[in-house]
Design a protein around this motif. Sequence first.
Motif, PDB file in Angstrom:
ATOM      1  N   GLN A 234       0.831  -1.042  -0.015  1.00  0.00           N
ATOM      2  CA  GLN A 234      -0.125  -0.052  -0.082  1.00  0.00           C
ATOM      3  C   GLN A 234       0.777   1.258  -0.079  1.00  0.00           C
ATOM      4  O   GLN A 234       0.296   2.428  -0.100  1.00  0.00           O
ATOM      5  CB  GLN A 234      -0.982   0.056   1.096  1.00  0.00           C
ATOM      6  CG  GLN A 234      -0.292   0.300   2.574  1.00  0.00           C
ATOM      7  CD  GLN A 234      -0.161  -0.800   3.248  1.00  0.00           C
ATOM      8  OE1 GLN A 234       0.350  -1.995   2.677  1.00  0.00           O
ATOM      9  NE2 GLN A 234       0.019  -0.694   4.463  1.00  0.00           N
ATOM     10  N   SER A 235       2.073   1.245   0.247  1.00  0.00           N
ATOM     11  CA  SER A 235       3.024   2.294   0.404  1.00  0.00           C
ATOM     12  C   SER A 235       4.601   1.712  -0.191  1.00  0.00           C
ATOM     13  O   SER A 235       4.788   0.414   0.063  1.00  0.00           O
ATOM     14  CB  SER A 235       3.011   2.882   1.503  1.00  0.00           C
ATOM     15  OG  SER A 235       3.838   2.249   2.375  1.00  0.00           O
ATOM     16  N   TRP A 242       1.204   7.861   7.646  1.00  0.00           N
ATOM     17  CA  TRP A 242       0.175   6.879   7.956  1.00  0.00           C
ATOM     18  C   TRP A 242      -0.239   6.060   6.856  1.00  0.00           C
ATOM     19  O   TRP A 242      -1.162   5.073   7.095  1.00  0.00           O
ATOM     20  CB  TRP A 242      -0.929   7.962   8.400  1.00  0.00           C
ATOM     21  CG  TRP A 242      -1.610   8.612   7.456  1.00  0.00           C
ATOM     22  CD1 TRP A 242      -1.136   9.865   7.103  1.00  0.00           C
ATOM     23  CD2 TRP A 242      -2.840   8.584   6.798  1.00  0.00           C
ATOM     24  NE1 TRP A 242      -1.805  10.193   6.034  1.00  0.00           N
ATOM     25  CE2 TRP A 242      -3.158   9.535   5.661  1.00  0.00           C
ATOM     26  CE3 TRP A 242      -3.703   7.529   6.615  1.00  0.00           C
ATOM     27  CZ2 TRP A 242      -4.102   9.683   4.879  1.00  0.00           C
ATOM     28  CZ3 TRP A 242      -4.764   7.423   5.918  1.00  0.00           C
ATOM     29  CH2 TRP A 242      -4.920   8.764   4.835  1.00  0.00           C
ATOM     30  N   TYR A 243       0.017   6.251   5.630  1.00  0.00           N
ATOM     31  CA  TYR A 243      -0.138   5.555   4.390  1.00  0.00           C
ATOM     32  C   TYR A 243       0.306   4.006   4.510  1.00  0.00           C
ATOM     33  O   TYR A 243      -0.201   3.265   4.119  1.00  0.00           O
ATOM     34  CB  TYR A 243       0.269   5.942   3.099  1.00  0.00           C
ATOM     35  CG  TYR A 243      -0.574   7.366   2.820  1.00  0.00           C
ATOM     36  CD1 TYR A 243      -1.547   7.338   2.087  1.00  0.00           C
ATOM     37  CD2 TYR A 243      -0.009   8.672   3.014  1.00  0.00           C
ATOM     38  CE1 TYR A 243      -2.323   8.413   1.892  1.00  0.00           C
ATOM     39  CE2 TYR A 243      -0.407   9.586   2.458  1.00  0.00           C
ATOM     40  CZ  TYR A 243      -1.846   9.937   1.850  1.00  0.00           C
ATOM     41  OH  TYR A 243      -2.231  10.582   1.543  1.00  0.00           O
ATOM     42  N   SER A 244       1.369   3.945   5.667  1.00  0.00           N
ATOM     43  CA  SER A 244       2.041   2.605   5.685  1.00  0.00           C
ATOM     44  C   SER A 244       1.394   1.792   7.097  1.00  0.00           C
ATOM     45  O   SER A 244       1.857   0.712   7.147  1.00  0.00           O
ATOM     46  CB  SER A 244       3.575   2.980   6.130  1.00  0.00           C
ATOM     47  OG  SER A 244       4.342   3.624   5.160  1.00  0.00           O
ATOM     48  N   ASN A 249      -3.113  -2.468   5.191  1.00  0.00           N
ATOM     49  CA  ASN A 249      -2.487  -3.474   4.440  1.00  0.00           C
ATOM     50  C   ASN A 249      -3.410  -3.990   3.262  1.00  0.00           C
ATOM     51  O   ASN A 249      -4.517  -4.290   3.192  1.00  0.00           O
ATOM     52  CB  ASN A 249      -2.107  -4.550   5.310  1.00  0.00           C
ATOM     53  CG  ASN A 249      -0.822  -4.452   6.257  1.00  0.00           C
ATOM     54  OD1 ASN A 249      -0.342  -3.211   6.245  1.00  0.00           O
ATOM     55  ND2 ASN A 249      -0.423  -5.358   6.874  1.00  0.00           N
ATOM     56  N   ASN A 250      -2.582  -3.991   2.172  1.00  0.00           N
ATOM     57  CA  ASN A 250      -3.312  -4.562   1.238  1.00  0.00           C
ATOM     58  C   ASN A 250      -2.971  -6.333   0.999  1.00  0.00           C
ATOM     59  O   ASN A 250      -2.352  -6.882   2.100  1.00  0.00           O
ATOM     60  CB  ASN A 250      -2.679  -4.243  -0.287  1.00  0.00           C
ATOM     61  CG  ASN A 250      -1.394  -4.417  -0.636  1.00  0.00           C
ATOM     62  OD1 ASN A 250      -0.555  -5.029   0.315  1.00  0.00           O
ATOM     63  ND2 ASN A 250      -0.747  -3.656  -1.561  1.00  0.00           N
ATOM     64  N   SER A 269       2.039  -1.561  14.085  1.00  0.00           N
ATOM     65  CA  SER A 269       0.828  -1.021  13.756  1.00  0.00           C
ATOM     66  C   SER A 269       1.028   0.014  12.525  1.00  0.00           C
ATOM     67  O   SER A 269       0.127   0.200  11.888  1.00  0.00           O
ATOM     68  CB  SER A 269      -0.252  -0.462  14.695  1.00  0.00           C
ATOM     69  OG  SER A 269       0.264   0.647  15.529  1.00  0.00           O
ATOM     70  N   SER A 270       2.022   0.771  12.947  1.00  0.00           N
ATOM     71  CA  SER A 270       2.205   2.015  12.035  1.00  0.00           C
ATOM     72  C   SER A 270       3.529   1.563  10.585  1.00  0.00           C
ATOM     73  O   SER A 270       3.514   2.475  10.030  1.00  0.00           O
ATOM     74  CB  SER A 270       3.025   2.885  12.646  1.00  0.00           C
ATOM     75  OG  SER A 270       4.200   2.464  13.372  1.00  0.00           O
ATOM     76  N   GLU A 271       3.966   0.601  10.518  1.00  0.00           N
ATOM     77  CA  GLU A 271       4.854  -0.015   9.530  1.00  0.00           C
ATOM     78  C   GLU A 271       4.590  -1.450   9.109  1.00  0.00           C
ATOM     79  O   GLU A 271       4.956  -2.386   9.785  1.00  0.00           O
ATOM     80  CB  GLU A 271       6.253   0.033   9.964  1.00  0.00           C
ATOM     81  CG  GLU A 271       6.615   1.616  10.299  1.00  0.00           C
ATOM     82  CD  GLU A 271       8.201   1.491  11.086  1.00  0.00           C
ATOM     83  OE1 GLU A 271       8.641   0.368  11.058  1.00  0.00           O
ATOM     84  OE2 GLU A 271       8.346   2.725  11.357  1.00  0.00           O
ATOM     85  N   TRP A 272       4.251  -1.512   7.730  1.00  0.00           N
ATOM     86  CA  TRP A 272       3.874  -2.946   7.366  1.00  0.00           C
ATOM     87  C   TRP A 272       5.011  -3.818   7.264  1.00  0.00           C
ATOM     88  O   TRP A 272       5.068  -5.252   6.993  1.00  0.00           O
ATOM     89  CB  TRP A 272       3.140  -2.625   6.126  1.00  0.00           C
ATOM     90  CG  TRP A 272       3.952  -2.152   4.965  1.00  0.00           C
ATOM     91  CD1 TRP A 272       3.515  -0.973   4.696  1.00  0.00           C
ATOM     92  CD2 TRP A 272       4.738  -2.560   4.116  1.00  0.00           C
ATOM     93  NE1 TRP A 272       4.227  -0.559   3.475  1.00  0.00           N
ATOM     94  CE2 TRP A 272       5.079  -1.489   3.178  1.00  0.00           C
ATOM     95  CE3 TRP A 272       5.254  -3.912   3.894  1.00  0.00           C
ATOM     96  CZ2 TRP A 272       6.034  -1.801   2.047  1.00  0.00           C
ATOM     97  CZ3 TRP A 272       6.486  -4.060   2.914  1.00  0.00           C
ATOM     98  CH2 TRP A 272       6.688  -2.994   2.017  1.00  0.00           C
TER      99      TRP A 272
END
Length: 340
Positions: A234-235, A242-244, A249-250, A269-272
């Motif tokens: 997603q990023s 915050w997009y991450s 999550n995709n 929760s803030s970094e995929w």
Amino acid sequence: RLKIYEAFRPNEATRFLYDTTAAQLDWAALVYSDEDAEGQPLAGNEDPRVLDPVTGWEVDLADGLLLDPETEEKISREDLAQRQAEELPPSEDGLTPGEVVPEAPEDILDPSQPFFTLPEEGEGSLASETPPEPQPDAQPEPQPEPQTEPAPQPEPEPQTETPPETQPDPQEETQEADPEGEEAPDYETYFQIMTNNGRFSLGSFLAKVTSAHNRGIALDLTLEETGGGELEMQSAIHDLSWYSAAYLNNDNAKRLETYMTGSGMRGLSSEWWHFQDDETREAIGLTSYLFKGVDLKGWTRDGRGWRYRNEDGSVLRDTVFTVDGKRYTADRDGYVPDVP
């Protein structure tokens, strides 16, 4: 297959990244222009030009590079700053113009302080915690319509329950209007874009004091095809915004999460892309970190046998020493015959 971008990171780098980013949060983000390079209005079917607010140069969104208006060559902001610095004479203190030598943290300068710190909440919260519920206006929005002057940003809606990690740090609240009536800037800042207007904090993405990377128990990684080419998330990886966040999550990011949590690691929760081995940290009581780099102290082995190194990399030779309560004898070349 897994593609690892980062594992161990010195604490020196962690502190530099946080301080440098915090100092730039109120900078203007990219701005849009309806005029061409000569100041003439663009045609109705032309997309607005994307400009860097500091240099005024056009930005290629595909790679983030600046376009030199004279040569039309692409250049990074770092290379541009270096080029401009080389064109200026050295300063009296011997530093390159614009170069700043960061001060060492006080606890590093003070030899009486221990060379470690207790664990602190670093880069965001653990994925096992309840992530923030996506708000109606907390989804990625399309590019704004061309404007000669960016529209003022709406104030974030109040929330009845806000996770602790979404509270902005006091030092980050630099975008608020002055209490004496100073108007807020009429452009979007990096703070607004990164934190979704304050719903997250800088500490959600960068550790302020100590991160799991400084202890060697964290990985930043993604997935790629065996023939090359990363799977789309997603990023971009290390997009500190915050997009991450994990709740966005995709399918590919969820697949990565399944692999990593299935191996016993936990995410943020803030970094995929971030996963860490908290089980090992808790099992061995790991609280120390490395400020500059990997510690050389410990056992090392080559074709002849085992030797023990000091912190500076030198080998103990022709001596008797104790490690973990057991005595060892090193010969004149440093080799210890009785290592189990």
